[in-house]
Structure formats: C-alpha cells, structure tokens
Scaffold this active site. Structure first.
Site, PDB file in Angstrom:
ATOM      1  NE  ARG A  42     139.399  86.100  68.777  1.00 51.46           N
ATOM      2  CZ  ARG A  42     139.411  85.381  67.661  1.00 51.46           C
ATOM      3  NH1 ARG A  42     140.050  85.835  66.610  1.00 51.46           N
ATOM      4  NH2 ARG A  42     138.800  84.224  67.602  1.00 51.46           N
ATOM      5  CG  HIS A  69     141.186  91.092  66.439  1.00 56.29           C
ATOM      6  ND1 HIS A  69     141.190  89.881  65.806  1.00 56.29           N
ATOM      7  CD2 HIS A  69     142.333  91.146  67.158  1.00 56.29           C
ATOM      8  CE1 HIS A  69     142.289  89.230  66.111  1.00 56.29           C
ATOM      9  NE2 HIS A  69     143.008  89.971  66.934  1.00 56.29           N
ATOM     10  CB  SER A 110     143.257  91.156  63.294  1.00 56.85           C
ATOM     11  OG  SER A 110     141.947  91.632  63.128  1.00 56.85           O
ATOM     12  NE  ARG A 111     139.512  84.464  60.380  1.00 56.46           N
ATOM     13  CZ  ARG A 111     138.615  83.759  61.003  1.00 56.46           C
ATOM     14  NH1 ARG A 111     137.347  84.081  60.930  1.00 56.46           N
ATOM     15  NH2 ARG A 111     138.968  82.714  61.714  1.00 56.46           N
ATOM     16  CB  THR A 112     138.580  92.820  61.534  1.00 58.12           C
ATOM     17  OG1 THR A 112     137.716  91.742  61.849  1.00 58.12           O
ATOM     18  CG2 THR A 112     137.757  94.062  61.276  1.00 58.12           C
TER      19      THR A 112
END
Length: 140
Positions: A42, A69, A110-112
């Site tokens: 990642r 992340h 990245s989901r964040t």
C-alpha cells in the site's frame, strides 16, 4: 541618487532567495523521495513542507506491506515530525513491486485518503535511480 533607489530594491529581491535556501527548507532535501518495499505494497503520495512554508513543498512516495494506509501515515509522522516537517496526504493506492523482473504496477485507491495521482507517482519513481530502469504501468 540612482544608486540609493537601486539599493532600496535589494531587500525585495533577496528575501525570496533567503526563504528558498534557509536551513529549514534544506531539511526537505534530506528526506528521500521514495521508500517502498518489494512485493505488494500500500502506498501514499505525500506533500511535505516545513511549517509556514507551504509554497516550498516536496512530493514523496511511501509504501509498505501493511494492513491499512493509516499505518504508513503514522510512520511518516514519526519520521518527519522531529525534523519540524509537516505532511499532507495527496492520496494512496497500491504498488506491486516485482524487483526481480524490474516491473511495477501502480493501481487502486485508499479508502481513508482517496486515490493518488498514479501518473505522478510513476514519474517520481522513474526519477529515482533505483527504479529508473523499471517498466512501470499505471491502472486508474
């Protein structure tokens, strides 16, 4: 009299150079632009700058084989905060680093932190001497 007028302009012309070459900004040069591991990573694309000098930033790539992340972001802060360097996340994704065959694949999000500009990431990686000869593909 003309000489005095010329000298009065000097501080306005010198000030930007003082900011560019101050010791605070030189500390940015000491930060490596790329730190990634082999295999599937990642990664985060990060804009770093010294506090108060956001115009004079530098973009770096950090990646690791971790669960999320946020772990990478925490390690970035641990590395940079003692030096007085601030970090702004531009986005994230994944990198498949096949060092043996000199290939890389940049993809995902990245989901964040959202998606990074993978083309910009590729350009940074190719400018780094370690990955100069790699074939780097980007999938958005």
């Amino acid at each position: 009299m003309k000489m005095f007028k010329s000298l009065s302009l000097l501080p306005r012309n010198v000030s930007p150079f003082q900011k560019c070459y101050s010791t605070d900004l030189i500390s940015l040069v000491g930060v490596p632009r790329v730190k990634i591991t082999k295999g599937q990573n990642r990664y985060l694309l990060v804009n770093i700058h010294t506090h108060g000098f956001t115009k004079y930033g530098r973009v770096i790539v950090r990646g690791a084989d971790v669960d999320n992340h946020l772990t990478i972001f925490d390690s970035i802060l641990e590395e940079l905060e003692p030096q007085g360097i601030c970090a702004k996340i531009l986005g994230g994704g994944r990198i498949l680093n096949e060092a043996d065959s000199k290939k890389m694949k940049i993809y995902g999000t990245s989901r964040t932190f959202g998606s990074a500009d993978h083309t910009r990431t590729r350009n940074i990686l190719q400018s780094w001497t370690t990955y100069k000869d790699f074939k780097i593909s980007v999938k958005n």
